[in-house]
Design a protein around this motif. Structure first.
Motif, PDB file in Angstrom:
ATOM      1  N   GLY A  60       0.421  -1.223   0.307  1.00 49.25           N
ATOM      2  CA  GLY A  60      -0.374  -0.047   0.183  1.00 49.25           C
ATOM      3  C   GLY A  60       1.022   0.897   0.122  1.00 49.25           C
ATOM      4  N   ASP A  61       1.884   1.635   0.443  1.00 50.41           N
ATOM      5  CA  ASP A  61       2.571   2.517   1.416  1.00 50.41           C
ATOM      6  C   ASP A  61       3.689   2.922  -0.577  1.00 50.41           C
ATOM      7  OD1 ASP A  61       1.126   3.681   3.216  1.00 50.41           O
ATOM      8  OD2 ASP A  61       3.013   2.262   4.546  1.00 50.41           O
ATOM      9  N   ARG A  62       3.738   1.337  -0.957  1.00 54.32           N
ATOM     10  CA  ARG A  62       4.959   0.880  -1.912  1.00 54.32           C
ATOM     11  C   ARG A  62       4.868   1.709  -3.450  1.00 54.32           C
ATOM     12  NH1 ARG A  62       7.664  -4.230  -1.956  1.00 54.32           N
ATOM     13  NH2 ARG A  62       8.549  -3.077  -4.417  1.00 54.32           N
ATOM     14  N   VAL A  63       3.201   1.713  -3.694  1.00 54.68           N
ATOM     15  CA  VAL A  63       2.825   1.604  -5.634  1.00 54.68           C
ATOM     16  C   VAL A  63       1.983   2.764  -5.346  1.00 54.68           C
ATOM     17  CG1 VAL A  63       3.176  -1.335  -5.426  1.00 54.68           C
ATOM     18  CG2 VAL A  63       0.389   0.104  -4.787  1.00 54.68           C
ATOM     19  N   ALA A  64       1.737   3.159  -6.831  1.00 51.80           N
ATOM     20  CA  ALA A  64       0.986   4.408  -6.747  1.00 51.80           C
ATOM     21  C   ALA A  64      -0.847   3.510  -6.863  1.00 51.80           C
ATOM     22  CB  ALA A  64       1.001   4.087  -8.313  1.00 51.80           C
ATOM     23  N   ARG A  65      -1.196   2.603  -7.159  1.00 50.20           N
ATOM     24  CA  ARG A  65      -2.454   1.544  -6.859  1.00 50.20           C
ATOM     25  C   ARG A  65      -2.002  -0.012  -7.313  1.00 50.20           C
ATOM     26  NH1 ARG A  65      -6.244   4.554  -6.429  1.00 50.20           N
ATOM     27  NH2 ARG A  65      -7.884   2.822  -7.239  1.00 50.20           N
ATOM     28  N   LEU A  66      -3.221   0.197  -6.254  1.00 45.83           N
ATOM     29  CA  LEU A  66      -3.198  -1.322  -5.802  1.00 45.83           C
ATOM     30  C   LEU A  66      -4.858  -1.690  -6.529  1.00 45.83           C
ATOM     31  CD1 LEU A  66      -1.820  -4.313  -5.243  1.00 45.83           C
ATOM     32  CD2 LEU A  66      -2.366  -3.393  -2.640  1.00 45.83           C
ATOM     33  N   ASP A  67      -5.297  -1.781  -7.603  1.00 47.66           N
ATOM     34  CA  ASP A  67      -6.866  -2.181  -7.496  1.00 47.66           C
ATOM     35  C   ASP A  67      -6.844  -3.609  -8.081  1.00 47.66           C
ATOM     36  OD1 ASP A  67      -7.364   0.833  -7.373  1.00 47.66           O
ATOM     37  OD2 ASP A  67      -7.152   0.986  -9.782  1.00 47.66           O
ATOM     38  N   TYR A  68      -7.905  -3.968  -8.272  1.00 47.62           N
ATOM     39  CA  TYR A  68      -8.813  -5.578  -7.908  1.00 47.62           C
ATOM     40  C   TYR A  68      -9.350  -5.227  -9.562  1.00 47.62           C
ATOM     41  CZ  TYR A  68      -6.437  -5.919  -3.872  1.00 47.62           C
ATOM     42  OH  TYR A  68      -5.246  -6.846  -2.622  1.00 47.62           O
ATOM     43  N   LEU A  69      -8.934  -5.851  -9.640  1.00 49.52           N
ATOM     44  CA  LEU A  69     -10.088  -6.946 -11.021  1.00 49.52           C
ATOM     45  C   LEU A  69     -11.142  -7.904 -10.603  1.00 49.52           C
ATOM     46  CD1 LEU A  69     -11.679  -6.643 -13.813  1.00 49.52           C
ATOM     47  CD2 LEU A  69      -9.527  -7.383 -14.841  1.00 49.52           C
ATOM     48  N   ILE A  70     -12.420  -8.858 -10.819  1.00 48.17           N
ATOM     49  CA  ILE A  70     -12.860  -9.345 -10.100  1.00 48.17           C
ATOM     50  C   ILE A  70     -13.100 -10.918 -11.545  1.00 48.17           C
ATOM     51  CG2 ILE A  70     -15.018 -11.208  -9.758  1.00 48.17           C
ATOM     52  CD1 ILE A  70     -15.158  -8.406  -8.163  1.00 48.17           C
ATOM     53  N   ALA A  71     -12.319 -11.649 -11.677  1.00 52.98           N
ATOM     54  CA  ALA A  71     -12.494 -12.735 -12.611  1.00 52.98           C
ATOM     55  C   ALA A  71     -13.918 -13.298 -12.422  1.00 52.98           C
ATOM     56  CB  ALA A  71     -11.306 -13.350 -12.934  1.00 52.98           C
ATOM     57  N   LEU A  72     -14.604 -12.502 -13.515  1.00 55.32           N
ATOM     58  CA  LEU A  72     -16.148 -13.002 -13.381  1.00 55.32           C
ATOM     59  C   LEU A  72     -16.436 -14.721 -14.473  1.00 55.32           C
ATOM     60  CD1 LEU A  72     -18.006 -10.295 -12.865  1.00 55.32           C
ATOM     61  CD2 LEU A  72     -18.520 -12.237 -11.552  1.00 55.32           C
ATOM     62  N   GLY A  73     -15.510 -14.197 -15.894  1.00 54.22           N
ATOM     63  CA  GLY A  73     -15.655 -14.630 -16.791  1.00 54.22           C
ATOM     64  C   GLY A  73     -17.148 -14.380 -17.250  1.00 54.22           C
ATOM     65  N   THR A  74     -18.410 -15.557 -17.437  1.00 49.76           N
ATOM     66  CA  THR A  74     -19.211 -14.665 -18.272  1.00 49.76           C
ATOM     67  C   THR A  74     -20.342 -15.007 -16.160  1.00 49.76           C
ATOM     68  OG1 THR A  74     -20.206 -16.965 -18.094  1.00 49.76           O
ATOM     69  CG2 THR A  74     -19.393 -15.879 -20.655  1.00 49.76           C
ATOM     70  N   HIS A  75     -20.168 -14.906 -15.481  1.00 48.39           N
ATOM     71  CA  HIS A  75     -20.948 -14.816 -14.400  1.00 48.39           C
ATOM     72  C   HIS A  75     -21.433 -13.411 -14.187  1.00 48.39           C
ATOM     73  CE1 HIS A  75     -18.599 -18.584 -12.199  1.00 48.39           C
ATOM     74  NE2 HIS A  75     -19.142 -18.494 -13.081  1.00 48.39           N
ATOM     75  N   PRO A  76     -22.474 -13.199 -14.212  1.00 53.99           N
ATOM     76  CA  PRO A  76     -22.874 -11.802 -14.013  1.00 53.99           C
ATOM     77  C   PRO A  76     -22.024 -10.884 -12.661  1.00 53.99           C
ATOM     78  CG  PRO A  76     -24.676 -13.314 -12.969  1.00 53.99           C
ATOM     79  CD  PRO A  76     -23.637 -14.129 -13.710  1.00 53.99           C
ATOM     80  N   PRO A  77     -21.880  -9.629 -12.986  1.00 55.05           N
ATOM     81  CA  PRO A  77     -21.461  -8.880 -11.991  1.00 55.05           C
ATOM     82  C   PRO A  77     -21.782  -8.633 -10.726  1.00 55.05           C
ATOM     83  CG  PRO A  77     -22.512  -7.506 -14.561  1.00 55.05           C
ATOM     84  CD  PRO A  77     -22.609  -8.842 -14.281  1.00 55.05           C
ATOM     85  N   MET A  78     -20.622  -8.448  -9.497  1.00 53.50           N
ATOM     86  CA  MET A  78     -20.873  -8.595  -8.617  1.00 53.50           C
ATOM     87  C   MET A  78     -21.616  -7.015  -8.696  1.00 53.50           C
ATOM     88  SD  MET A  78     -18.210 -11.355  -6.982  1.00 53.50           S
ATOM     89  CE  MET A  78     -18.545 -10.909  -5.540  1.00 53.50           C
ATOM     90  N   SER A  79     -22.663  -7.228  -6.999  1.00 56.91           N
ATOM     91  CA  SER A  79     -23.191  -5.629  -6.430  1.00 56.91           C
ATOM     92  C   SER A  79     -22.261  -5.421  -5.334  1.00 56.91           C
ATOM     93  CB  SER A  79     -24.561  -5.703  -6.080  1.00 56.91           C
ATOM     94  OG  SER A  79     -24.020  -7.504  -4.396  1.00 56.91           O
ATOM     95  N   GLU A  80     -21.831  -4.238  -5.142  1.00 57.48           N
ATOM     96  CA  GLU A  80     -21.209  -3.818  -4.018  1.00 57.48           C
ATOM     97  C   GLU A  80     -21.507  -3.990  -2.508  1.00 57.48           C
ATOM     98  OE1 GLU A  80     -18.844  -1.638  -1.495  1.00 57.48           O
ATOM     99  OE2 GLU A  80     -18.401  -0.898  -3.665  1.00 57.48           O
ATOM    100  N   ALA A  81     -23.084  -4.654  -2.186  1.00 60.05           N
ATOM    101  CA  ALA A  81     -22.670  -5.564  -1.117  1.00 60.05           C
ATOM    102  C   ALA A  81     -21.929  -6.863  -1.285  1.00 60.05           C
ATOM    103  CB  ALA A  81     -23.987  -5.953  -0.561  1.00 60.05           C
ATOM    104  N   ALA A  82     -22.146  -7.753  -2.277  1.00 59.09           N
ATOM    105  CA  ALA A  82     -21.384  -9.444  -2.379  1.00 59.09           C
ATOM    106  C   ALA A  82     -19.941  -8.589  -2.809  1.00 59.09           C
ATOM    107  CB  ALA A  82     -21.930  -9.564  -3.654  1.00 59.09           C
ATOM    108  N   ILE A  83     -19.599  -7.586  -3.184  1.00 57.02           N
ATOM    109  CA  ILE A  83     -17.896  -7.160  -3.289  1.00 57.02           C
ATOM    110  C   ILE A  83     -17.116  -7.211  -2.633  1.00 57.02           C
ATOM    111  CG2 ILE A  83     -16.110  -5.515  -3.816  1.00 57.02           C
ATOM    112  CD1 ILE A  83     -17.973  -5.269  -6.496  1.00 57.02           C
ATOM    113  N   GLU A  84     -18.338  -6.464  -0.789  1.00 58.91           N
ATOM    114  CA  GLU A  84     -17.780  -6.131   0.011  1.00 58.91           C
ATOM    115  C   GLU A  84     -17.804  -7.306   1.321  1.00 58.91           C
ATOM    116  OE1 GLU A  84     -20.679  -3.993   1.873  1.00 58.91           O
ATOM    117  OE2 GLU A  84     -19.882  -1.824   0.992  1.00 58.91           O
ATOM    118  N   ARG A  85     -18.354  -8.607   0.658  1.00 55.85           N
ATOM    119  CA  ARG A  85     -18.272  -9.877   0.698  1.00 55.85           C
ATOM    120  C   ARG A  85     -17.319 -10.778   0.684  1.00 55.85           C
ATOM    121  NH1 ARG A  85     -23.935  -9.238   0.775  1.00 55.85           N
ATOM    122  NH2 ARG A  85     -23.974 -11.081  -1.107  1.00 55.85           N
ATOM    123  N   LEU A  86     -16.743 -10.081  -0.671  1.00 57.09           N
ATOM    124  CA  LEU A  86     -15.686 -10.904  -0.888  1.00 57.09           C
ATOM    125  C   LEU A  86     -14.361 -10.361  -0.761  1.00 57.09           C
ATOM    126  CD1 LEU A  86     -14.902 -12.587  -2.877  1.00 57.09           C
ATOM    127  CD2 LEU A  86     -14.655 -10.702  -4.884  1.00 57.09           C
TER     128      LEU A  86
END
Length: 425
Positions: A60-86
């Motif tokens: 966190g203190d070293r990089v400019a960004r530490l972002d995440y991409l959810i590998a859904l394949g063809t699964h439905p997009p995750m809601s914000e509530a589901a992402i929070e649980r994930l």
């Protein structure tokens, strides 16, 4: 360099994971860089909240960004509530404590989210697939990866019906890929059949995936997790092929149950993480190799009311059938996406189709005891039983009778070597 620690009997501790991550990340020149972490969705068991916290503590203190991409394949997009649980952190807490983090859903169905990074030619696909398919395959991937300097793939390795063992570069293809290569690899797996693929390390699909990954012009680090149930037993960090290979070997020890004799009937109860048949069908794939010819798998999941939230309309149109039902009527079905045909054959299992008589003979019966209505089950060519008539407790402890109860089904593979040998292609 491969960094790893594993045990077939003792789980890894949080301090073990932190120490392994520190060693694996130390050689990378990530200061000031933009890093994208590719993670599974909620249909895979993995300690993502732990990894989320520890990666930020180390980077966190070293990089400019530490972002995440959810590998859904063809699964439905995750809601914000589901992402929070994930990830185990609320959106408000992420904003306050993890200011360099954003989390994105993959969108396989949006052309503006994708880009062509290469093409595998038909001569090469024929070689990679042992002649099963010879097509030009466009390698299309989420264009977001090119906004970053370094990619980290983080996810578990389990026996898998399409590729043999999941994980590794599979988080790219199909995880963050476009429809073309998703359909190609899934139909390729269906041609081999799930029963002859699952739990096999070297498969045609894995070869295609690794070839496609060679087009990704970004450095990739793999964090390959191996679990038994919800418990982490192994973590390998390094090159995406080498770390995946080590994890697959451990997964074969932890996630494959070998039985001496096949079962006549199986009550397979998908884990609650699966919310439609498209994902819950793993309860069938993981038990099919241990079911005798003429036997039955009942998928018991009263909470499931939908076949597929993404592809239900197409599955309703073609139904569930054995592979040769499609191959021997190819002109009728060639327009259907390969991923849909593959799901159909995987759920129905091995079998035969006589084009002259129109008789389809599946090796086993697949029956749904779900919230999907009987009329729809019959229409798509699956059996039906009212889940209210089933008491799972009555199935327990009856292995000697040829009856098996599988709770939390979907990740442990049951396999009978004698049955496999009898059906070897």
């Amino acid at each position: 360099m491969l960094v790893g620690k594993a045990s077939t009997h003792a789980p890894l501790s949080e301090s073990d994971v932190l120490e392994l991550l520190a060693r694996g990340l130390a050689p990378l020149a990530l200061d000031g860089k933009r890093v994208l972490v590719i993670i599974p969705d909620s249909t895979r068991t993995a300690p993502i909240p732990l990894l989320f916290r520890q990666l930020y503590a180390l980077l966190g203190d070293r990089v400019a960004r530490l972002d995440y991409l959810i590998a859904l394949g063809t699964h439905p997009p995750m809601s914000e509530a589901a992402i929070e649980r994930l990830v185990g952190v609320s959106a408000a807490e992420r904003a306050a404590r993890y200011p360099r983090v954003a989390i994105f859903n993959h969108r396989w169905d949006r052309p503006d989210a994708l880009t062509l990074i290469g093409t595998i030619g038909r001569d090469e696909t024929a070689q990679l697939t042992d002649g099963l398919l010879a097509d030009d395959v466009p390698v299309v991937l989420n264009r977001l990866i090119f906004d970053y300097d370094h990619l980290i793939i983080c996810g578990p390795v389990f026996p898998h019906e399409v590729v043999g063992f999941s994980g590794g570069a599979k988080y790219l293809f199909p995880g963050i890929a476009g429809a073309e290569i998703i359909n190609f690899t899934h139909w390729l797996g269906a041609l081999v059949t799930s029963m002859d693929t699952i739990g096999v390390k070297d498969t045609p699909v894995r070869r295609v995936i690794h070839r496609a990954a060679a087009f990704v012009r970004r450095p990739i680090l793999l964090l390959a997790l191996v679990l038994k149930g919800a418990t982490l037993h192994g973590l390998y960090i390094g090159d995406y092929q080498q770390a995946w290979s080590a994890a697959a070997d451990l997964s074969a020890q932890l996630n494959v149950i070998t039985v001496a004799r096949p079962f006549r009937r199986v009550l397979s109860m998908p884990a609650p993480i699966y919310d439609d048949l498209w994902t819950a069908a793993k309860a069938m794939y993981k038990t099919e190799p241990a079911v005798a010819d003429g036997g039955e798998i009942i998928i018991y999941a009263p909470h499931i009311t939908e076949i597929s939230y993404t592809h239900g309309r197409l599955i309703d149109a073609i139904g569930y059938h054995v592979r040769d039902y499609f191959l021997k009527q190819w002109d009728r079905f060639r327009h259907v996406p390969g991923g849909i045909l593959a799901h159909s054959t995987h759920v129905k299992g091995k079998g035969s189709y006589d084009a002259a008589s129109g008789i389809e003979t599946p090796r086993i019966q697949v029956t749904l005891a779900t919230g999907i209505p009987e009329e729809r089950c019959r229409r798509v060519n699956l059996g039906y039983v009212d889940p209210r008539t089933i008491d799972p407790r009555a199935w327990a402890g009856r292995e000697a009778e040829g009856i098996l109860l599988v709770p939390h089904a979907g990740e442990m593979l049951y396999r009978c070597p004698a049955l496999r040998a009898a059906h070897k292609p």
